[in-house]
Design a protein around this motif. Structure first.
Motif, PDB file in Angstrom:
ATOM      1  N   ARG A 102       0.672  -1.254  -0.028  1.00  0.00           N
ATOM      2  CA  ARG A 102      -0.077   0.028   0.008  1.00  0.00           C
ATOM      3  C   ARG A 102       0.855   1.226  -0.034  1.00  0.00           C
ATOM      4  O   ARG A 102       2.101   1.312   0.102  1.00  0.00           O
ATOM      5  CB  ARG A 102      -0.889   0.030   1.272  1.00  0.00           C
ATOM      6  CG  ARG A 102      -1.777  -1.068   1.239  1.00  0.00           C
ATOM      7  CD  ARG A 102      -2.562  -1.137   2.574  1.00  0.00           C
ATOM      8  NE  ARG A 102      -3.541  -2.220   2.559  1.00  0.00           N
ATOM      9  CZ  ARG A 102      -2.983  -3.308   3.259  1.00  0.00           C
ATOM     10  NH1 ARG A 102      -1.895  -3.367   3.905  1.00  0.00           N
ATOM     11  NH2 ARG A 102      -4.036  -4.309   3.255  1.00  0.00           N
ATOM     12  N   SER A 135      -7.851  -8.521   2.171  1.00  0.00           N
ATOM     13  CA  SER A 135      -7.121  -7.316   1.709  1.00  0.00           C
ATOM     14  C   SER A 135      -6.954  -6.359   2.663  1.00  0.00           C
ATOM     15  O   SER A 135      -5.953  -5.460   2.782  1.00  0.00           O
ATOM     16  CB  SER A 135      -7.945  -6.708   0.418  1.00  0.00           C
ATOM     17  OG  SER A 135      -8.968  -6.180   0.929  1.00  0.00           O
ATOM     18  N   ALA A 136      -7.889  -6.630   4.016  1.00  0.00           N
ATOM     19  CA  ALA A 136      -7.758  -5.404   4.928  1.00  0.00           C
ATOM     20  C   ALA A 136      -6.456  -5.807   5.816  1.00  0.00           C
ATOM     21  O   ALA A 136      -6.166  -5.080   6.733  1.00  0.00           O
ATOM     22  CB  ALA A 136      -9.043  -5.409   5.682  1.00  0.00           C
ATOM     23  N   ARG A 180      -2.988  -6.439   7.440  1.00  0.00           N
ATOM     24  CA  ARG A 180      -1.806  -5.712   7.337  1.00  0.00           C
ATOM     25  C   ARG A 180      -0.592  -6.372   7.780  1.00  0.00           C
ATOM     26  O   ARG A 180      -0.592  -6.924   8.831  1.00  0.00           O
ATOM     27  CB  ARG A 180      -2.124  -4.344   8.124  1.00  0.00           C
ATOM     28  CG  ARG A 180      -3.264  -3.516   7.248  1.00  0.00           C
ATOM     29  CD  ARG A 180      -3.454  -2.112   8.069  1.00  0.00           C
ATOM     30  NE  ARG A 180      -2.840  -0.997   7.451  1.00  0.00           N
ATOM     31  CZ  ARG A 180      -3.274  -0.470   6.481  1.00  0.00           C
ATOM     32  NH1 ARG A 180      -4.192  -1.022   5.629  1.00  0.00           N
ATOM     33  NH2 ARG A 180      -2.634   0.687   5.813  1.00  0.00           N
TER      34      ARG A 180
END
Length: 75
Positions: free
Chosen positions: A24, A51-52, A54
């Protein structure tokens, strides 16, 4: 907002699924599982819901993907 930069993309043996590891803009990393259906011309779409998540490194994202996605990381 820019799209994340894909670091690696690996297809499943049948070519219908793939896992992308990406970075990101904030420097964090993540991954997502995608699917495509040959009879549908719309292309790849997300199916994993990862996708969220981290991670601090691409390696960490890749290892977590191998733990969560059954076909990924299997030789």
């Amino acid at each position: 907002m820019k799209k994340p930069l894909v670091i690696t993309s690996q297809n499943s043996p049948d070519g219908l699924l793939c896992v992308d590891v990406f970075q990101r803009q904030d420097g964090s990393f993540g991954f997502e599982e995608f699917r495509r259906d040959p009879e549908d011309a719309s292309g790849w779409y997300a199916v994993g819901g990862f996708s969220a998540l981290r991670f601090e490194t691409a390696y960490d994202a890749d290892r977590d993907a191998a733990d969560r996605v059954s076909w990924f990381g299997q030789d």
